[in-house]
Design a protein around this motif. Structure first.
Motif, PDB file in Angstrom:
ATOM      1  N   LEU A  11       0.834  -1.205   0.000  1.00 32.71           N
ATOM      2  CA  LEU A  11       0.000   0.000   0.000  1.00 32.71           C
ATOM      3  C   LEU A  11       0.866   1.252   0.000  1.00 32.71           C
ATOM      4  CD1 LEU A  11      -1.318   2.317   2.160  1.00 32.71           C
ATOM      5  CD2 LEU A  11      -2.633   1.547   0.180  1.00 32.71           C
ATOM      6  N   LEU A  12       1.881   1.274   0.845  1.00 33.48           N
ATOM      7  CA  LEU A  12       2.708   2.469   0.977  1.00 33.48           C
ATOM      8  C   LEU A  12       3.554   2.724  -0.263  1.00 33.48           C
ATOM      9  CD1 LEU A  12       3.862   2.009   4.683  1.00 33.48           C
ATOM     10  CD2 LEU A  12       2.019   3.446   3.810  1.00 33.48           C
ATOM     11  N   MET A  13       4.049   1.663  -0.889  1.00 34.39           N
ATOM     12  CA  MET A  13       4.929   1.822  -2.041  1.00 34.39           C
ATOM     13  C   MET A  13       4.141   1.934  -3.354  1.00 34.39           C
ATOM     14  SD  MET A  13       7.817  -0.992  -0.956  1.00 34.39           S
ATOM     15  CE  MET A  13       8.760  -0.753  -2.458  1.00 34.39           C
ATOM     16  N   ARG A  14       3.049   1.181  -3.443  1.00 31.89           N
ATOM     17  CA  ARG A  14       2.279   1.134  -4.695  1.00 31.89           C
ATOM     18  C   ARG A  14       0.795   1.066  -4.357  1.00 31.89           C
ATOM     19  NH1 ARG A  14       6.085  -2.772  -4.578  1.00 31.89           N
ATOM     20  NH2 ARG A  14       7.970  -2.414  -5.826  1.00 31.89           N
ATOM     21  N   PRO A  15       0.151   2.179  -4.034  1.00 38.19           N
ATOM     22  CA  PRO A  15      -1.271   2.149  -3.667  1.00 38.19           C
ATOM     23  C   PRO A  15      -2.152   1.489  -4.724  1.00 38.19           C
ATOM     24  CG  PRO A  15      -0.328   4.319  -3.258  1.00 38.19           C
ATOM     25  CD  PRO A  15       0.712   3.535  -3.975  1.00 38.19           C
ATOM     26  N   PHE A  16      -1.749   1.599  -5.994  1.00 37.62           N
ATOM     27  CA  PHE A  16      -2.537   1.003  -7.070  1.00 37.62           C
ATOM     28  C   PHE A  16      -2.669  -0.506  -6.907  1.00 37.62           C
ATOM     29  CE2 PHE A  16      -2.456  -1.030 -11.324  1.00 37.62           C
ATOM     30  CZ  PHE A  16      -3.723  -0.659 -11.762  1.00 37.62           C
ATOM     31  N   GLU A  40      -6.008  -2.552  -7.442  1.00 34.83           N
ATOM     32  CA  GLU A  40      -6.024  -3.520  -8.533  1.00 34.83           C
ATOM     33  C   GLU A  40      -6.452  -4.892  -8.013  1.00 34.83           C
ATOM     34  OE1 GLU A  40      -5.170  -6.497 -11.295  1.00 34.83           O
ATOM     35  OE2 GLU A  40      -4.045  -6.327  -9.410  1.00 34.83           O
ATOM     36  N   ALA A  41      -6.020  -5.245  -6.791  1.00 28.72           N
ATOM     37  CA  ALA A  41      -6.432  -6.527  -6.211  1.00 28.72           C
ATOM     38  C   ALA A  41      -7.929  -6.523  -5.891  1.00 28.72           C
ATOM     39  CB  ALA A  41      -5.623  -6.815  -4.950  1.00 28.72           C
ATOM     40  N   VAL A  42      -8.434  -5.406  -5.390  1.00 28.42           N
ATOM     41  CA  VAL A  42      -9.870  -5.280  -5.158  1.00 28.42           C
ATOM     42  C   VAL A  42     -10.629  -5.485  -6.460  1.00 28.42           C
ATOM     43  CG1 VAL A  42     -11.707  -3.654  -4.538  1.00 28.42           C
ATOM     44  CG2 VAL A  42      -9.638  -3.795  -3.131  1.00 28.42           C
ATOM     45  N   ASN A  45      -7.977   6.103   7.498  1.00 27.91           N
ATOM     46  CA  ASN A  45      -8.251   7.280   6.684  1.00 27.91           C
ATOM     47  C   ASN A  45      -7.111   7.604   5.714  1.00 27.91           C
ATOM     48  OD1 ASN A  45     -10.575   9.189   6.738  1.00 27.91           O
ATOM     49  ND2 ASN A  45      -8.961  10.710   6.876  1.00 27.91           N
ATOM     50  N   PHE A  46      -5.861   7.497   6.202  1.00 26.56           N
ATOM     51  CA  PHE A  46      -4.728   7.941   5.397  1.00 26.56           C
ATOM     52  C   PHE A  46      -4.597   7.134   4.103  1.00 26.56           C
ATOM     53  CE2 PHE A  46      -2.473   4.372   7.308  1.00 26.56           C
ATOM     54  CZ  PHE A  46      -1.577   3.999   6.317  1.00 26.56           C
ATOM     55  N   ALA A  47      -5.015   5.855   4.120  1.00 27.13           N
ATOM     56  CA  ALA A  47      -4.862   5.021   2.932  1.00 27.13           C
ATOM     57  C   ALA A  47      -5.757   5.507   1.796  1.00 27.13           C
ATOM     58  CB  ALA A  47      -5.172   3.562   3.276  1.00 27.13           C
ATOM     59  N   PHE A  48      -6.957   5.962   2.126  1.00 29.33           N
ATOM     60  CA  PHE A  48      -7.846   6.482   1.089  1.00 29.33           C
ATOM     61  C   PHE A  48      -7.284   7.778   0.505  1.00 29.33           C
ATOM     62  CE2 PHE A  48     -10.524   3.808   3.773  1.00 29.33           C
ATOM     63  CZ  PHE A  48     -11.185   3.041   2.832  1.00 29.33           C
ATOM     64  N   ASP A  49      -6.696   8.616   1.357  1.00 30.40           N
ATOM     65  CA  ASP A  49      -6.050   9.839   0.862  1.00 30.40           C
ATOM     66  C   ASP A  49      -4.864   9.502  -0.035  1.00 30.40           C
ATOM     67  OD1 ASP A  49      -7.448  12.139   1.795  1.00 30.40           O
ATOM     68  OD2 ASP A  49      -6.781  11.682   3.818  1.00 30.40           O
ATOM     69  N   LEU A  50      -4.089   8.501   0.370  1.00 30.37           N
ATOM     70  CA  LEU A  50      -2.911   8.104  -0.404  1.00 30.37           C
ATOM     71  C   LEU A  50      -3.314   7.676  -1.815  1.00 30.37           C
ATOM     72  CD1 LEU A  50       0.178   7.772   0.093  1.00 30.37           C
ATOM     73  CD2 LEU A  50      -0.282   5.364   0.553  1.00 30.37           C
ATOM     74  N   CYS A  51      -4.399   6.924  -1.911  1.00 28.85           N
ATOM     75  CA  CYS A  51      -4.864   6.477  -3.225  1.00 28.85           C
ATOM     76  C   CYS A  51      -5.359   7.655  -4.064  1.00 28.85           C
ATOM     77  CB  CYS A  51      -5.971   5.447  -3.064  1.00 28.85           C
ATOM     78  SG  CYS A  51      -5.397   3.851  -2.438  1.00 28.85           S
TER      79      CYS A  51
END
Length: 560
Positions: A231-236, A240-242, A254-260
């Motif tokens: 997630l941290l290195m490649r949010p895509f 893509e797995a989803v 929360n931060f993960a959604f912002d990162l994407c």
């Protein structure tokens, strides 16, 4: 596990991916059950029911095997940071050593690499078992220890965002009650088991990461696991797995959604189909509505459904989940009068054009949860229109902390958990304001650090989104701010040279002070800017305000 192994033996149960999203392994339910039985037999040879076993395994099928093997054998599982964390430095090793000392385990379930590593010897000489090396065919020797719902299933060590980690004692009954509530929230009854797919990058030793595994298998579905660093290195890779596995559920802070929203490109979005993702559960830290809106807008073109981001509230002391489900038509947020909240703790709808604070709704209270809002000092129910401490009871709530009676007495009032979080209930939904311990009180006015931190993050484009800590410090309390800069930003203490692309330190600090003064009528005593990756955070990504305060007065070696 036994039920689904009998009913859906050939259905995929657990899949592991590498950090690029490539599939490493898949176990079907019958295969998973067989490996669990084999491993449980090995555990039963040298342990007794109730003994503790540390699980130090990366996200993958071996962790799932080890966790259920402990349950089959009657052991208490203790999920702990994975091998990647151990290679990361002494701070992680110190946390692990503290968990080992507190839990007093008899076994270490791990990888061959970690079992042979010199650092493993510093964890107290616990006997290692390499899960991948357990021979097949032992399952016929398995004997059910007859563990009941009241027996302890695991010790869930808290993340340490506010203090030292403690082992939350969770029984089999606690876990099952919580999984039942999560199944209702995620609409498991409205889909087939094949459609109940969960994708997770969260660490398996974190409560929300473990819950994603158990939630999938509880419903006979499939869990797809990937390394947290993906997630941290490649949010895509996460999205893509989803898309590829047609995930129904995938949770994140929360931060993960912002990162994407920030880092996934338009070209990458065009490759996604997120139409299956109806339950993007957002929890583990305060949920900001602007994050929900940004993510939903950014990925609408990829089919992400409106209302797919579902803010939740929970904590390890109640397994993981407290609230999150919504009824049709429930509002996603509430705008309240900021002055009434700061000065009198009152919840008053904001007047048009007046000072307002937008609070995200964290869903309705499940039928098997007893939630009250109480006066933090007296424990009496808070008056109508007042915020107070969130207190939780019900079958999901732990009996306390492992071997820590004083800590248990401080947080548990019999069967009721004093969460330490401040919030209120409005029209049946829970709204969370923040932690009581983090409250910034200056000149008799209450300021929640998340509000100040959001103002700081928006004050200048050089500051990274949601990577800010605001707190009180000093004998005469002042507001301190420590903020991390965005990755592409270069900061200079001198006047920036023309064409250098650098940003002046003083310019950023001035923008922060001005924004905080205008928005909150507060003077920022100290403002420190850190290089990317330097702000102290927990394993789930939450900012650690107390450790951030320790960086004063100069920010330490990783300050600009």
């Amino acid at each position: 596990m036994r039920h689904w192994a009998a009913v859906r033996p050939d259905a995929p149960a657990c899949t592991a991916l590498d950090s690029h999203g490539a599939e490493l392994a898949t176990l079907r339910y019958a295969e998973l059950d067989a490996r669990v039985r084999d491993t449980a037999v090995v555990l039963q040879q040298t342990t007794n029911p109730g003994d503790r076993a540390i699980l130090m395994l990366p996200n993958g099928v071996d962790f799932v095997v080890a966790f259920f093997a402990c349950a089959y054998a009657g052991l208490i599982a203790v999920p702990a940071p994975s091998p990647e964390g151990i290679h990361g430095g002494r701070r992680t090793l110190g946390r692990l050593a503290g968990i080992v000392k507190d839990a007093d385990p008899v076994l270490l379930l791990t990888t061959a690499e970690l079992a042979d590593a010199p650092l493993a010897g510093e964890l107290g000489g616990v006997e290692p078992v390499v899960v991948a090396d357990v021979p097949a065919g032992l399952g016929e020797l398995f004997r059910d220890p007859g563990v009941g719902a009241e027996a302890t299933a695991l010790l869930q060590y808290t993340s340490g965002s506010t203090n030292a980690p403690k082992g939350v004692v969770l029984s089999h009954g606690n876990v099952l009650a919580n999984l039942s509530a999560i199944a209702v929230q995620t609409g498991a009854h409205r889909c087939t088991a094949d459609e109940f797919v969960v994708v997770s990058w969260l660490p398996t030793f974190h409560d929300m990461g473990l819950a994603q595994i158990l939630g999938a298998l509880y419903n006979g579905g499939r869990v797809v696991l990937m390394p947290p660093m993906a997630l941290l290195m490649r949010p895509f890779v996460w999205l893509e797995a989803v898309s590829r596995y047609r995930a129904r559920v995938s949770s994140a802070p929360n931060f993960a959604f912002d990162l994407c929203a920030d880092r996934v490109t338009a070209e990458q979005r065009a490759q996604l189909d997120l139409g299956s993702w109806g339950y993007a559960l957002n929890g583990a830290e305060p949920v900001r509505y602007d994050t929900v809106a940004r993510f939903t807008e950014a990925f609408a073109e990829a089919g992400f459904p409106a209302g797919g981001v579902r803010p939740c509230y929970g904590l390890a002391e109640s397994v993981v989940y407290v609230t999150g489900a919504r009824d049709p038509g429930d509002p996603p947020y509430l705008d309240i009068d900021a002055e009434a909240l700061e000065q009198r703790d009152e919840i008053v709808p904001a007047a048009p054009g007046g000072p307002a604070r937008r609070i995200t709704a964290c869903g309705r209270i499940p039928a098997n949860v007893e939630l009250t809002i109480a006066d933090p000092a007296t424990g009496a129910p808070a008056a109508a229109g007042q915020c107070g401490e969130i207190r939780v009871g019900g079958p999901s709530v732990s009996a306390g902390y492992w071997s820590q009676p004083e800590a248990t007495a401080a947080r548990f009032d019999g069967a009721v958990l004093r969460t330490g979080d401040i919030g209120f209930v409005h029209d049946g939904q829970l709204y969370v304001l923040g932690r009581r311990d983090d409250l910034i009180i200056i000149d008799g006015r209450n300021h929640y650090p998340t509000d100040v931190e959001a103002t700081v993050a928006a004050a200048h484009p050089a500051i990274a989104t949601h990577l800010v800590a605001a707190f009180l410090y000093g004998d005469r309390p002042q507001l301190g701010i420590v903020a991390e800069t965005a990755r592409a930003v270069k900061v200079t203490r001198d006047a920036p040279a023309e064409g250098s692309g650098a940003v002046g330190y003083a310019d950023i600090v001035s923008a922060v002070r001005r924004a905080v003064a205008e928005e909150h009528q507060l003077h920022a005593g100290t403002v420190i800017l850190l290089r990317p990756g330097a702000l102290p955070r927990t394993t789930s990504g939450k900012v650690q305000r107390r450790r951030s305060r320790d960086l004063l007065p100069d920010g330490g070696p990783r300050a600009w």
